[in-house]
Design a protein around this motif. Structure first.
Motif, PDB file in Angstrom:
ATOM      1  N   LYS A 226     -68.363  51.194  23.564  1.00 21.69           N
ATOM      2  CA  LYS A 226     -69.148  51.625  24.538  1.00 21.69           C
ATOM      3  C   LYS A 226     -70.741  52.078  24.022  1.00 21.69           C
ATOM      4  O   LYS A 226     -71.052  52.913  24.705  1.00 21.69           O
ATOM      5  CB  LYS A 226     -68.567  52.625  25.887  1.00 21.69           C
ATOM      6  CG  LYS A 226     -67.042  52.217  26.008  1.00 21.69           C
ATOM      7  CD  LYS A 226     -67.376  50.936  26.529  1.00 21.69           C
ATOM      8  CE  LYS A 226     -65.714  50.596  27.354  1.00 21.69           C
ATOM      9  NZ  LYS A 226     -65.872  48.965  27.848  1.00 21.69           N
ATOM     10  N   ILE A 227     -70.865  51.716  22.840  1.00 23.57           N
ATOM     11  CA  ILE A 227     -72.266  52.395  22.166  1.00 23.57           C
ATOM     12  C   ILE A 227     -73.412  51.418  22.872  1.00 23.57           C
ATOM     13  O   ILE A 227     -73.372  50.311  23.228  1.00 23.57           O
ATOM     14  CB  ILE A 227     -71.983  51.753  21.020  1.00 23.57           C
ATOM     15  CG1 ILE A 227     -71.124  52.439  19.823  1.00 23.57           C
ATOM     16  CG2 ILE A 227     -73.653  52.299  19.953  1.00 23.57           C
ATOM     17  CD1 ILE A 227     -71.086  53.950  20.107  1.00 23.57           C
ATOM     18  N   LYS A 228     -74.291  52.471  23.504  1.00 25.22           N
ATOM     19  CA  LYS A 228     -75.473  51.982  24.019  1.00 25.22           C
ATOM     20  C   LYS A 228     -76.711  51.803  23.110  1.00 25.22           C
ATOM     21  O   LYS A 228     -77.634  50.916  23.229  1.00 25.22           O
ATOM     22  CB  LYS A 228     -75.756  52.746  25.244  1.00 25.22           C
ATOM     23  CG  LYS A 228     -74.646  52.540  26.200  1.00 25.22           C
ATOM     24  CD  LYS A 228     -74.415  51.142  26.686  1.00 25.22           C
ATOM     25  CE  LYS A 228     -73.125  51.111  27.848  1.00 25.22           C
ATOM     26  NZ  LYS A 228     -72.815  49.781  28.427  1.00 25.22           N
ATOM     27  N   SER A 229     -77.011  52.869  22.124  1.00 28.51           N
ATOM     28  CA  SER A 229     -77.787  53.008  21.416  1.00 28.51           C
ATOM     29  C   SER A 229     -77.717  53.628  20.031  1.00 28.51           C
ATOM     30  O   SER A 229     -76.545  54.218  20.043  1.00 28.51           O
ATOM     31  CB  SER A 229     -79.132  53.879  22.140  1.00 28.51           C
ATOM     32  OG  SER A 229     -78.695  55.381  22.324  1.00 28.51           O
ATOM     33  N   ILE A 230     -78.483  53.450  19.249  1.00 27.16           N
ATOM     34  CA  ILE A 230     -78.131  53.776  17.702  1.00 27.16           C
ATOM     35  C   ILE A 230     -79.438  54.463  17.086  1.00 27.16           C
ATOM     36  O   ILE A 230     -80.445  53.981  17.026  1.00 27.16           O
ATOM     37  CB  ILE A 230     -77.861  52.451  16.832  1.00 27.16           C
ATOM     38  CG1 ILE A 230     -76.425  51.763  17.363  1.00 27.16           C
ATOM     39  CG2 ILE A 230     -77.429  53.188  15.476  1.00 27.16           C
ATOM     40  CD1 ILE A 230     -76.201  50.702  16.860  1.00 27.16           C
ATOM     41  N   ASP A 231     -79.125  55.885  16.768  1.00 31.40           N
ATOM     42  CA  ASP A 231     -80.351  56.690  16.233  1.00 31.40           C
ATOM     43  C   ASP A 231     -80.580  56.185  14.980  1.00 31.40           C
ATOM     44  O   ASP A 231     -82.040  56.022  14.562  1.00 31.40           O
ATOM     45  CB  ASP A 231     -79.809  58.008  16.346  1.00 31.40           C
ATOM     46  CG  ASP A 231     -79.606  58.568  17.501  1.00 31.40           C
ATOM     47  OD1 ASP A 231     -80.550  58.899  18.494  1.00 31.40           O
ATOM     48  OD2 ASP A 231     -78.453  58.922  17.947  1.00 31.40           O
ATOM     49  N   ILE A 232     -79.689  55.901  13.899  1.00 31.83           N
ATOM     50  CA  ILE A 232     -80.169  55.384  12.730  1.00 31.83           C
ATOM     51  C   ILE A 232     -79.125  54.299  12.138  1.00 31.83           C
ATOM     52  O   ILE A 232     -77.892  54.373  12.266  1.00 31.83           O
ATOM     53  CB  ILE A 232     -79.944  56.602  11.703  1.00 31.83           C
ATOM     54  CG1 ILE A 232     -81.098  57.668  11.975  1.00 31.83           C
ATOM     55  CG2 ILE A 232     -80.247  56.272  10.367  1.00 31.83           C
ATOM     56  CD1 ILE A 232     -80.824  59.136  11.235  1.00 31.83           C
ATOM     57  N   ILE A 233     -79.753  53.318  11.455  1.00 29.99           N
ATOM     58  CA  ILE A 233     -78.935  52.324  10.931  1.00 29.99           C
ATOM     59  C   ILE A 233     -79.328  52.415   9.480  1.00 29.99           C
ATOM     60  O   ILE A 233     -80.532  52.196   9.237  1.00 29.99           O
ATOM     61  CB  ILE A 233     -79.064  51.020  11.344  1.00 29.99           C
ATOM     62  CG1 ILE A 233     -78.640  50.860  12.672  1.00 29.99           C
ATOM     63  CG2 ILE A 233     -78.186  50.085  10.234  1.00 29.99           C
ATOM     64  CD1 ILE A 233     -78.737  49.340  13.361  1.00 29.99           C
TER      65      ILE A 233
END
Length: 373
Positions: A90-97
């Protein structure tokens, strides 16, 4: 409002504190220990995702009402398993890849992830590649307006309650693996170390830098290859848990036997995605626990203590799988138990955090643990 990721250098912090002291010399503050006691972290989950012969690790944590997500590497180019896993979680956004290096088994699904999720920032080590996979990744960053950053050795980033220290590389060489972005991450008192595919030379560079490499959880370099995890490096890290990512029956025969043996000699509890599936480490910043998708054990040199009926589990010799049959000894405590060997009596288990007199009595009443046969 988009969360800002603040890179904080210790020198600047020190200067600010000194200045504050000059402005109000009469100000008082509670002792550091008291401040720390009043801070309770929410749980962070580190997902070492089973992506075959590739790498991808997801970190999820929060700070009050703010939630954070970080992804270290993105799996292989010819799959979509990381994208699927993120959707399932249920991940919607990712701060850092953070991409450790541009090999296709680490940067592989970056373009797909950027297209499917709201990605705020991508970190890379600054090394370019001519592969289609790398070029597609750059196009996805540009088209989607994702911030791009190349962190430098010595930088310290505070991402909510997670502190990230950049260890390597200080400069790029001709070796893509040895240019791997390497990071030490601390969540409260629990430390993780990620080194991508860093090999012998990179490990030497980190050792000679004098940086703090000590970590509770080591993400084993280069999928468990014998090009990494040298004796000196392992001595400096001194982990309790080690986790490698490798494909089942992979052509490289990762993890290599000498690396497994070396980790065993240091009494490190070893997990691998080819044996255990996805490995999850959950921590509140003080303690941690480990959960796996599949049961399985990495063979140890020590003998199996549970043999014929009526025999006991010798806590000085048994494998981690056997020890976990003992009441109150889960994946976290088994690592501490093994590291604390030898024991003269079961009462000595009180040296393990969280094992008090009541739990020792439970262990004795269970009547399967012993000292010797």
């Amino acid at each position: 409002m988009k969360k800002k990721l603040i890179a904080t250098l210790y020198l600047l912090i020190g200067a600010a504190l000194l200045c504050a002291g000059c402005m109000n010399s009469n100000a008082t503050s509670p002792p550091a220990a008291e401040i720390e006691d009043n801070i309770k972290l929410s749980n962070m989950i580190a997902h070492f995702i089973d992506v075959g012969q590739a790498d991808a690790t997801l970190l999820e944590f929060s700070d009050g009402t703010d939630s954070y997500t970080m992804l270290i590497d993105t799996g292989n180019w010819n799959a979509t398993d990381v994208v699927s896993y993120l959707h399932d979680e249920k991940i919607k956004s990712i701060d850092i890849i953070a991409i450790t290096h541009p090999h296709a088994d680490h940067i592989g699904q970056l373009d797909k992830i950027i297209d499917a999720f709201n990605v705020h920032e991508v970190w890379m080590n600054g090394q370019s590649a001519e592969s289609d996979v790398f070029l597609r990744a750059l196009d996805a960053i540009e088209v989607n307006g994702v911030d791009y950053y190349e962190p430098e050795v010595g930088e310290v980033f505070d991402v909510g309650p997670l502190e990230i220290t950049i260890l390597h590389p200080s400069s790029l060489t001709g070796s893509t693996n040895n240019n791997s972005l390497s990071m030490r991450m601390t969540y409260g008192d629990v430390a993780f170390l990620f080194t991508g595919d860093a090999e012998v030379q990179a490990e030497r560079d980190m050792l000679t830098s004098g940086a703090n490499l000590n970590a509770d959880i080591l993400h084993v370099g280069h999928h468990g290859s014998n090009t990494s995890t040298t004796e000196d490096f392992l001595n400096a890290v001194n982990p309790e848990i080690a986790i490698y990512s490798a494909g089942n029956e992979n052509q490289y025969e990762h993890p290599h036997e000498e690396v497994v043996t070396r980790l065993q000699a240091h009494q490190v509890l070893l997990y691998g995605t080819n044996t255990h599936g996805t490995v999850r480490v959950e921590t509140d910043g003080a303690t941690y626990s480990v959960q796996t998708n599949k049961d399985g054990t990495i063979p140890r040199d020590s003998p199996d203590a549970t043999t014929a009926e009526g025999s006991c589990i010798n806590i000085n010799e048994a494998t981690d799988a056997d020890i976990q049959q003992i009441v109150h000894i889960g994946a976290e405590r088994v690592a501490l138990l093994i590291k604390g060997r030898p024991y003269k009596s079961l009462d000595d288990l009180k040296r393990i955090h969280g094992i008090g007199p009541a739990r020792i009595n439970d262990i004795k009443e269970q009547n399967i643990a012993c000292i010797g046969g």
